[in-house]
Scaffold this active site. Structure first.
Site, PDB file in Angstrom:
ATOM      1  N   ARG A   1       0.824  -1.225   0.000  1.00 42.48           N
ATOM      2  CA  ARG A   1       0.000   0.000   0.000  1.00 42.48           C
ATOM      3  C   ARG A   1       0.854   1.269   0.000  1.00 42.48           C
ATOM      4  O   ARG A   1       0.445   2.287  -0.549  1.00 42.48           O
ATOM      5  CB  ARG A   1      -0.941  -0.013   1.220  1.00 42.48           C
TER       6      ARG A   1
ATOM      7  N   ILE B   1      -7.128   7.841  -0.943  1.00 40.88           N
ATOM      8  CA  ILE B   1      -7.048   6.373  -0.931  1.00 40.88           C
ATOM      9  C   ILE B   1      -7.851   5.948   0.291  1.00 40.88           C
ATOM     10  O   ILE B   1      -7.634   6.451   1.396  1.00 40.88           O
ATOM     11  CB  ILE B   1      -5.577   5.886  -0.873  1.00 40.88           C
ATOM     12  N   SER B   2      -8.839   5.093   0.087  1.00 47.00           N
ATOM     13  CA  SER B   2      -9.736   4.710   1.183  1.00 47.00           C
ATOM     14  C   SER B   2      -8.976   4.018   2.297  1.00 47.00           C
ATOM     15  O   SER B   2      -7.926   3.414   2.073  1.00 47.00           O
ATOM     16  CB  SER B   2     -10.826   3.755   0.670  1.00 47.00           C
ATOM     17  N   GLN B   3      -9.535   4.079   3.503  1.00 45.06           N
ATOM     18  CA  GLN B   3      -8.887   3.366   4.603  1.00 45.06           C
ATOM     19  C   GLN B   3      -8.973   1.863   4.326  1.00 45.06           C
ATOM     20  O   GLN B   3      -9.940   1.384   3.708  1.00 45.06           O
ATOM     21  CB  GLN B   3      -9.515   3.753   5.941  1.00 45.06           C
TER      22      GLN B   3
END
Length: 213
Positions: free
Chosen positions: A37, A63-65
């Protein structure tokens, strides 16, 4: 483009956090354990890449959790070689998770800056979606329909009709619905005209942009 033993250790810790939060799908957890990530983020965020948090990625997007990525991916119940339509490629992290789970991913991104960056990044990481396109997510990708499942990674005020039309019977559409706050919503297509609706609580996303041209 380094991925070190330290990064792997941090990913293992992240997976433990996700399990504690209720993620049980082994395919999802395995994908998150493998995908670096930190390479999807600005290098200034690298030290925080494996915290369960969202981060800005440019063009007003995030960027989503990881928990949100895992939760949406788990709802899809992805099987190997499933055709999955992703609305909102963004950083490409969710795309990578779906590819790692064995899906054939078709993804649409509305922001040209992100589309260009992600189109270059994914192949460098050995991740090859079936199709990446720059365009209006509200319209889906009719030429490639129908899809086994559809995932929307931005908050939408309504469920776009073209997306419902492009879903296979038995398929799942996962979308965060709402303006300020979103309710994670899943539709399962029962037949040509009927959809079964499920809701899974509140999440927060950037808005899904429609191309008005």
């Amino acid at each position: 483009m380094k991925d070190t033993a330290k990064h792997q250790g941090l990913r293992n810790q992240l997976v433990t956090v996700l399990e504690q939060k209720g993620i049980t799908d082994k395919n999802v957890l395995e994908a998150i354990k493998k995908i670096p990530r930190h390479l999807f983020l600005n290098s200034s965020f690298e030290d925080y890449a494996y915290q369960d948090k969202a981060f800005p990625i440019g063009a007003g997007q995030t960027i989503s959790q990881p928990y949100t990525v895992a939760f949406q991916s788990q709802l899809l119940e992805v099987q190997k070689d499933h055709k999955v339509l992703e609305i909102g490629t963004g950083s490409g992290y969710q795309t990578a998770v779906l590819c790692m789970m064995g899906a054939k991913v078709y993804s649409v991104e509305r922001q040209n800056e992100l589309f260009k960056t992600t189109s270059l990044l994914l192949p460098k990481l050995g991740i090859r979606p079936k199709h990446l396109s720059f365009g209006d997510g509200y319209k889906g990708l009719e030429n490639y329909a129908p899809f086994d499942s559809i995932i929307v990674t931005a908050g939408a005020p309504i469920i776009p009709k073209p997306l419902m039309a492009q879903l296979k019977v038995g398929g799942r559409l996962v979308i965060p619905l709402g303006e300020e706050h979103q309710i994670m919503t899943m539709l399962i297509r029962k037949n040509e005209t009927q959809f079964e609706k499920h809701e899974f609580g509140e999440f927060r996303f950037v808005p899904l942009l429609e191309n008005k041209n």
